[in-house]
Motif scaffolding. Structure first.
Motif, short mmCIF file in Angstrom:
data_model
loop_
_atom_site.label_atom_id
_atom_site.label_comp_id
_atom_site.label_asym_id
_atom_site.label_seq_id
_atom_site.Cartn_x
_atom_site.Cartn_y
_atom_site.Cartn_z
N ASN A 149 34.02 19.11 0.43
CA ASN A 149 33.73 18.26 1.60
C ASN A 149 32.81 17.11 1.25
O ASN A 149 33.03 15.96 1.64
N ALA A 150 31.74 17.42 0.51
CA ALA A 150 30.76 16.39 0.14
C ALA A 150 31.38 15.35 -0.78
O ALA A 150 31.11 14.14 -0.65
N ILE A 151 32.23 15.78 -1.71
CA ILE A 151 32.90 14.85 -2.61
C ILE A 151 33.85 13.95 -1.82
O ILE A 151 33.90 12.73 -2.03
N SER A 152 34.59 14.55 -0.91
CA SER A 152 35.52 13.78 -0.08
C SER A 152 34.79 12.73 0.75
O SER A 152 35.24 11.58 0.86
N GLU A 153 33.65 13.12 1.32
CA GLU A 153 32.85 12.17 2.11
C GLU A 153 32.35 11.02 1.24
O GLU A 153 32.36 9.87 1.66
N TRP A 154 31.94 11.34 0.01
CA TRP A 154 31.45 10.30 -0.89
C TRP A 154 32.58 9.31 -1.20
O TRP A 154 32.38 8.09 -1.22
N ILE A 155 33.78 9.84 -1.45
CA ILE A 155 34.93 8.98 -1.75
C ILE A 155 35.24 8.07 -0.56
O ILE A 155 35.43 6.86 -0.71
N LYS A 156 35.24 8.65 0.64
CA LYS A 156 35.54 7.86 1.86
C LYS A 156 34.53 6.73 2.05
O LYS A 156 34.87 5.63 2.45
N GLU A 157 33.26 7.02 1.76
CA GLU A 157 32.20 6.04 2.01
C GLU A 157 32.05 4.99 0.90
O GLU A 157 31.49 3.92 1.14
N ASN A 158 32.52 5.31 -0.30
CA ASN A 158 32.22 4.44 -1.44
C ASN A 158 33.40 3.80 -2.15
O ASN A 158 33.21 2.86 -2.92
N LEU A 164 43.59 10.00 -5.91
CA LEU A 164 43.05 11.06 -6.76
C LEU A 164 44.07 11.46 -7.80
O LEU A 164 45.28 11.56 -7.50
N ILE A 165 43.59 11.67 -9.03
CA ILE A 165 44.47 11.98 -10.15
C ILE A 165 44.11 13.34 -10.72
O ILE A 165 42.95 13.61 -11.05
N GLY A 166 45.11 14.20 -10.83
CA GLY A 166 44.91 15.49 -11.49
C GLY A 166 45.43 15.41 -12.91
O GLY A 166 46.52 14.87 -13.14
N PRO A 167 44.69 15.93 -13.90
CA PRO A 167 45.12 15.81 -15.30
C PRO A 167 46.31 16.69 -15.66
O PRO A 167 47.01 16.43 -16.63
N ASP A 168 46.54 17.75 -14.86
CA ASP A 168 47.64 18.67 -15.16
C ASP A 168 47.99 19.46 -13.90
O ASP A 168 47.31 19.36 -12.88
N SER A 169 49.03 20.26 -13.99
CA SER A 169 49.51 21.00 -12.82
C SER A 169 48.48 22.02 -12.34
O SER A 169 48.41 22.32 -11.14
N GLU A 170 47.65 22.55 -13.26
CA GLU A 170 46.64 23.52 -12.87
C GLU A 170 45.60 22.92 -11.93
O GLU A 170 44.97 23.63 -11.14
N SER A 171 45.40 21.61 -12.01
CA SER A 171 44.38 20.95 -11.19
C SER A 171 44.89 20.57 -9.81
O SER A 171 44.11 20.14 -8.96
N GLU A 172 46.19 20.74 -9.57
CA GLU A 172 46.79 20.22 -8.34
C GLU A 172 46.16 20.80 -7.08
O GLU A 172 45.88 20.07 -6.12
N GLN A 173 45.92 22.09 -7.05
CA GLN A 173 45.37 22.72 -5.84
C GLN A 173 44.00 22.15 -5.50
O GLN A 173 43.73 21.83 -4.34
N TRP A 174 43.15 22.01 -6.50
CA TRP A 174 41.79 21.50 -6.30
C TRP A 174 41.82 20.02 -5.89
O TRP A 174 41.18 19.61 -4.94
N VAL A 175 42.61 19.22 -6.62
CA VAL A 175 42.68 17.78 -6.36
C VAL A 175 43.29 17.51 -4.98
O VAL A 175 42.82 16.64 -4.24
N SER A 176 44.31 18.27 -4.63
CA SER A 176 44.97 18.05 -3.34
C SER A 176 44.03 18.36 -2.18
O SER A 176 44.07 17.70 -1.14
N GLU A 177 43.17 19.36 -2.36
CA GLU A 177 42.22 19.72 -1.29
C GLU A 177 41.23 18.57 -1.05
O GLU A 177 40.97 18.18 0.09
#
Length: 297
Positions: A149-158, A164-177
């Motif tokens: 949530n805090a990361i998302s808020e920072w992205i929205k504000e800045n 958002l880019i995920g380096p591989d398929s394993e990162s998709e769940q985290w990046v998509s959230e």
């Protein structure tokens, strides 16, 4: 119950932020080494009948553990009602099984050790890979705080027009959230294997994102190897220099400088490990969750 916070060396800034938000005092203590290398511990504040909160991020944990252990037991010996550990970065979570014969499962040993001197533990996004919950390892009341949530808020504000880019398929769940909470699109690098040694990495729908600012998000930035490789692929695809966002600024060796030199826009991390890249403050949610956890002790 009155609350008093003690900062282990290096955690003073986070402790001050939390104390203000918890309307709690900051305790005074002396932690130093004797000439023979042994630890000296002295609590200078009144802790009798108070809840003692020990703030100590456990990056490079071996040198921090004994002072933390002694401080907790000293507080108890002086009449503290409880000692609650706030460890924004929690070490010894990766060795959660014996990968080779004879290895120690140190995540469980470490959990048993801390559970023996702290009455609760609060941490931020620990490495729970083969462990389904922190309670499997820490047999005390515990709380895992998530930084998405805090990361998302920072992205929205800045960041204007982020992707958002995920380096591989394993990162998709985290990046998509994080992307969903930020109201931003995301994509994941694709690997196309043309042979045993010929692997092509591409950015899906790259034309759609040529004018967007790429955001690389990871939980722990340690060697930064994955991010640096991803930056190379984004350059090759003709995208803008990315912003790299991490929760825990571990940065082993020259990783921070190597990542800065790879052609990125900037590096941003949460304040779980003190570092010049800290720009996302989690003290508010830490303060709230520690207060909640105290009710269960």
């Amino acid at each position: 119950m009155k609350t008093i916070l003690f900062s282990l060396p290096g955690n003073e800034e986070l402790t001050a932020l939390m104390a203000k938000k918890m309307n709690a005092e900051i305790g005074k203590s002396t932690l130093r080494k004797f000439p023979d290398g042994e630890s000296y511990t002295c609590i200078l504040s009144d802790v009798k009948d108070k809840c003692v909160v020990l703030v100590c991020t456990l990056h490079k944990p071996d040198e921090k553990l004994l002072p933390l252990y002694f401080l907790s037991h000293t507080a108890k010996s002086l009449g503290a009602m409880c000692t609650c550990l706030v460890a924004p970065y929690l070490a010894y979570m990766r060795q959660d099984k014996a990968f080779h014969e004879g290895e120690g499962v140190t995540s469980r040993f470490f959990g048993k050790l801390i559970s023996g001197f702290a009455d609760s533990i609060t941490t931020v996004d620990p490495h729970l890979h083969r462990i389904s919950s922190l309670g499997e390892v820490y047999h005390i009341p515990n709380k895992v705080i998530h930084a998405a949530n805090a990361i998302s808020e920072w992205i929205k504000e800045n960041i204007e027009n982020p992707v958002l880019i995920g380096p591989d398929s394993e990162s998709e769940q985290w990046v998509s959230e994080v992307a969903k909470k930020a109201g931003a699109p995301f994509t994941v690098l694709q690997k196309v294997r043309h042979g045993d040694r010929n692997v092509e990495v591409s950015v899906p729908d790259v034309e759609k994102y040529k004018n967007a600012t790429p955001i690389l998000v990871d939980d722990i930035i340690s060697t930064a190897h994955t991010m640096i490789e991803t930056v190379k692929h984004l350059k090759k695809a003709g995208m803008k220099p990315p912003v790299c966002v991490g929760i825990h600024a571990v940065f082993s060796g020259n990783a921070y400088r190597d990542l800065l030199d790879s052609g990125i826009e900037k590096i941003v991390t949460c304040n779980t490990i003190p570092h010049p890249s800290n720009a996302i403050d989690l003290s508010d949610i830490m303060a709230k969750e520690v207060k909640k956890l105290m009710q269960h002790i």
